[in-house]
Design an enzyme around this catalytic site. Structure first.
Site, PDB file in Angstrom:
ATOM      1  N   GLU A 176       0.832  -1.219   0.000  1.00  0.00           N
ATOM      2  CA  GLU A 176       0.000   0.000   0.000  1.00  0.00           C
ATOM      3  C   GLU A 176       0.863   1.266   0.000  1.00  0.00           C
ATOM      4  O   GLU A 176       1.105   1.860   1.046  1.00  0.00           O
ATOM      5  CB  GLU A 176      -0.956   0.030   1.195  1.00  0.00           C
ATOM      6  CG  GLU A 176      -1.884   1.234   1.165  1.00  0.00           C
ATOM      7  CD  GLU A 176      -2.757   1.353   2.411  1.00  0.00           C
ATOM      8  OE1 GLU A 176      -3.604   2.273   2.445  1.00  0.00           O
ATOM      9  OE2 GLU A 176      -2.591   0.552   3.343  1.00  0.00           O
ATOM     10  N   LYS A 213      -2.772  -2.074  -2.822  1.00  0.00           N
ATOM     11  CA  LYS A 213      -3.812  -1.190  -2.298  1.00  0.00           C
ATOM     12  C   LYS A 213      -3.402   0.236  -2.638  1.00  0.00           C
ATOM     13  O   LYS A 213      -2.397   0.741  -2.140  1.00  0.00           O
ATOM     14  CB  LYS A 213      -3.989  -1.373  -0.792  1.00  0.00           C
ATOM     15  CG  LYS A 213      -5.109  -0.511  -0.204  1.00  0.00           C
ATOM     16  CD  LYS A 213      -5.448  -0.913   1.214  1.00  0.00           C
ATOM     17  CE  LYS A 213      -6.544  -0.031   1.782  1.00  0.00           C
ATOM     18  NZ  LYS A 213      -6.988  -0.447   3.129  1.00  0.00           N
TER      19      LYS A 213
END
Length: 295
Positions: A176, A213
């Site tokens: 992420e 993500k």
């Protein structure tokens, strides 16, 4: 790696629920839920309250496998139980929802336009515990504030170094590198980031699987190439400070991208609501996020 869980995450419809507020963000999450700081006097009491909040969400009839593929847990939540089962086991055995664990320890100071993750010297021990608790994958966040090629390279390089370590334990890492939605050069940051991600994905062994993500992109379907990349199980989107309506509207325009929302999922939920009120609002949220994820 649990192959049934992998199949579900890779191919089923739904979204990932982010229930991983940590020590730094927990007071804000509790306040949004209607619990002020005068309700607790130390970290233990605070984490007891937030586990009760997460338990209420997880046990709700609205939190079901028809809409939700997986849930990201905070370390403290992994170690606690719901109805006598460790949280990960409850999620999978009772709900059919795949458990993930947030492993980062917060962000370092800003440098070169990014905030890297703080060091995690005990990562191997944490990953061993995660495997013992039947966790499927992990999540780790860094933050990109400026379109600085050197900084973005460093952030992605750190993410992939951890990802390779995580994969060695049989877990699927969610990488992420969030791009700040308020960044003045967000679109340029995303272009640099995509190139870095594609370059680093090409260095992975053929059997290594990861998830990404990412912030909802400035350009619709900008991450299509990443969604098709063979190492990538799924690309999920964070809400990043958008309201639920804004995040859902942007998500619906990005085919193949699914949600992994935190604040947008719990928006409007309150400690003071009756169970019927709480469950009805959560049902509205999960339905709306699900619909945006399968568009």
């Amino acid at each position: 790696m649990n192959t049934k869980q992998l199949e579900r995450i890779q191919h089923a419809n739904g979204f990932i629920a982010a229930l991983d507020q940590s020590g730094g963000s927990t007071p804000k999450a509790l306040l949004q839920y209607g619990i002020r700081e005068d309700r607790y006097t130390n970290d233990q009491e605070m984490f007891t309250l937030v586990h009760a909040m997460r338990t209420r969400i997880i046990k709700s009839p609205a939190f079901d496998s028809r809409h939700i593929l997986g849930a990201i847990l905070f370390e403290n939540t992994m170690d606690l139980t719901i109805d006598g089962k460790f949280t990960a086991d409850y999620l999978w055995e009772q709900k059919g929802i795949v458990p993930f664990l947030k492993i980062d320890q917060g962000l370092a100071e800003s440098n070169n336009g990014v905030q890297l993750m703080k060091p995690i010297p005990w990562l191997d021990e944490l990953l061993k515990r995660a495997v013992q608790k039947n966790i499927f994958g992990t999540k780790m966040r860094s933050l990109i504030k400026e379109a600085n090629p050197a900084g973005i390279h460093e952030a992605v390089e750190q993410q992939f170094a951890f990802a390779k370590q995580i994969a060695e334990h049989g877990l699927v890492p969610i990488i992420e590198p969030e791009v700040d939605i308020h960044s003045v050069d967000k679109a340029q940051s995303e272009k640099i980031l995509k190139d870095e991600l594609l370059t680093h994905l090409s260095t992975l062994g053929k059997d290594v699987k990861v998830m990404l993500k990412l912030s909802l992109p400035a350009e619709d379907n900008f991450y299509s190439e990443l969604i098709q990349e063979p190492h990538v199980v799924r690309v999920v989107a964070l809400s990043g400070g958008y309201t639920q309506a804004e995040a859902n509207e942007k998500l619906a325009r990005n085919h193949g991208l699914i949600a992994s929302f935190s604040r947008a999922l719990s928006q409007g939920l309150s400690d003071e609501q009756t169970d019927d009120e709480f469950n009805a609002l959560l049902a509205e949220s999960t339905e709306a996020i699900y619909e945006a994820s399968i568009t």
